[in-house]
Design an enzyme around this catalytic site. Structure first.
Site, PDB file in Angstrom:
ATOM      1  N   SER A   1      12.206 -45.321  23.937  1.00 54.21           N
ATOM      2  CA  SER A   1      11.013 -44.940  24.695  1.00 54.21           C
ATOM      3  C   SER A   1      11.016 -45.670  26.033  1.00 54.21           C
ATOM      4  O   SER A   1      12.067 -46.132  26.494  1.00 54.21           O
ATOM      5  CB  SER A   1       9.756 -45.262  23.879  1.00 54.21           C
ATOM      6  OG  SER A   1       8.611 -44.696  24.502  1.00 54.21           O
ATOM      7  N   ASN A   2       9.874 -45.776  26.678  1.00 55.18           N
ATOM      8  CA  ASN A   2       9.789 -46.448  27.976  1.00 55.18           C
ATOM      9  C   ASN A   2       8.475 -47.223  28.048  1.00 55.18           C
ATOM     10  O   ASN A   2       7.672 -47.191  27.120  1.00 55.18           O
ATOM     11  CB  ASN A   2       9.915 -45.418  29.109  1.00 55.18           C
ATOM     12  CG  ASN A   2       8.869 -44.335  28.977  1.00 55.18           C
ATOM     13  OD1 ASN A   2       7.677 -44.593  29.047  1.00 55.18           O
ATOM     14  ND2 ASN A   2       9.319 -43.098  28.763  1.00 55.18           N
TER      15      ASN A   2
END
Ligand code: C5P
Length: 409
Positions: free
Chosen positions: A217-218
């Site tokens: 993810s980020n």
């Protein structure tokens, strides 16, 4: 004599209206008003001062609205915070009748009963309909208090002249239904400039699974998307938030939770039919594992791990190519660390957007995870608007201010 039978204006239908009743004889007249609004499809919740309950029973309002009337600071049903719950919930507040006492308390910022506490906790437009004896109405103190309220943006519906309960004739009778509805519509129009619009917002960083327990993810917190959804809902839009982040949702925002980019695209395809505006604030991943392991990858079984990644198709670009969604105005967001304008314009064109917000992630005081943001809003016609550093909520309202005039009617 009850209030005149006046049709409820369309603008008020579907709104959440708090009717705050204070202790004047005119309290009996607003029972009809609560009934008419409820029958027209507005959600009406009533709160009463202790004195108001001497004129009309709370059970009467419960009967016509279908919800218990709140009569005390500690009688808010199952709400943990009855003194703020109603103010938080309401999209419009009508104080009717407003006694000289309540008007004075409002001007002075007091909150010692459920009506004044609700008013202090409110974020929505407020309409005040005073009703009192003509001598009280003419007192300078009362007029000064009303002038203070008007200056603060409260709409005051002047009482009418005529026979008063005291036997006198003069100014002080509660305005009729037509006057009250007109004032309410006026207050609603000024604030709810997105009424009747369907807005879809995306938020958060998508999660792409590696195996059943891990994902890529980020750092996106989702705060900008949640702020946009809250701002659009507060301005009267019907809002769906397609989110990969979890935060408490704002009143009136419907949240559809998704994890992956693929889920987000599928959800958007169904949500965007008939929508007016897409605000694509989500940080959609650019790469995902080409294969997802069916079972947890065990450290004991592999000394090192090579992940083969494949690129994720662009969601907004594929929505732009969908003819059924051609009427949706699409605003993208781009996190950039340099050349905001040129990169913004390039992405706007490549993704088939109508506008893009480019924000600077090289600045540590704004952006990812922060409550603040700043950037530039670029439209496809070449116009450019600087978005000064502001809270994400303030920036959300600024973006809506600039986008709204460009939405097709
Ligand atoms: O190319 P970049 O990721 O900077 O573009 C950001 C904009 O494009 C955002 O509005 C984001 O939601 C959208 N986007 C998308 N699909 C992707 C990647 C980004 O819709 N796969």
């Amino acid at each position: 004599m009850p209030l005149d039978p006046t049709p409820v204006p369309d603008e008020l239908r579907g709104l959440r209206i708090a009717l705050l009743v204070s202790g004047g004889i005119a309290a009996y007249k607003v029972v009809d008003l609560a009934s008419a609004l409820t029958q027209a499809g507005t959600e009406v919740r009533v709160a009463m001062t202790p004195t108001a309950t001497r004129f009309v029973g709370a059970a009467t309002f419960e009967g016509v609205t279908g919800h218990p009337a709140v009569t005390g600071l500690f009688s808010g049903g199952d709400s943990p915070e009855p003194h703020v719950a109603l103010g938080d919930w309401a999209q419009l507040i009508l104080v009717a009748p407003a006694t000289a006492n309540v008007v004075g308390k409002m001007a002075g910022g007091r909150s010692d009963d459920i009506v004044t506490a609700t008013l202090l906790a409110a974020r929505c437009p407020v309409v005040v309909a005073p009703a009192m004896n003509d001598a009280m109405w003419s007192k300078q103190a009362v007029q000064d208090n009303l002038a203070t309220l008007r200056r603060r943006g409260v709409t005051v519906v002047e009482p009418e002249s005529g026979h008063l309960a005291s036997g006198h004739s003069g100014a002080g009778r509660l305005a009729g239904a037509q006057g009250l509805f007109n004032a309410m519509v006026h207050a609603v129009r000024a604030r709810y400039d997105l009424a009747g619009r369907r807005v879809v917002v995306t938020a958060g960083g998508t999660r792409e699974p590696i195996d059943p327990v891990r994902f890529i993810s980020n750092y996106s917190s989702g705060k900008m998307g949640f702020a946009l959804a809250a701002a659009a809902a507060d301005r009267g839009a019907r809002v769906t938030l397609v989110s990969a982040a979890s935060h408490p949702a704002h009143h009136g925002v419907e949240v559809q939770h998704v994890d992956t980019a693929e889920e987000m695209l599928a959800e958007l395809r169904s949500q965007l039919r008939g929508a007016d505006l897409l605000l694509m604030a989500a940080a959609v991943g650019d790469f995902r594992p080409a294969r997802i392991a069916r079972h947890k990858i065990r450290r004991e079984e592999t000394a090192s791990l090579n992940l083969q990644l494949e690129s994720i198709p662009d969601i907004v670009a594929s929505l732009a190519g969908d003819e059924a969604l051609a009427g949706v105005f699409r605003v993208g967001f781009a996190a950039e660390d340099s050349d905001l304008d040129s990169k913004g314009v390039e992405k706007l064109k490549r993704k088939g957007l109508h506008a893009i917000v480019a924000n600077d992630i090289s600045r540590r005081d704004i952006g990812f995870g922060s409550d603040y943001n700043a950037g530039v809003l670029l439209f496809a016609d070449g116009s450019r608007h600087e978005l000064e550093k502001a809270t994400k909520r303030e920036m959300a309202d600024r973006i809506l201010d600039l986008v709204l005039p460009r939405l097709p009617h």
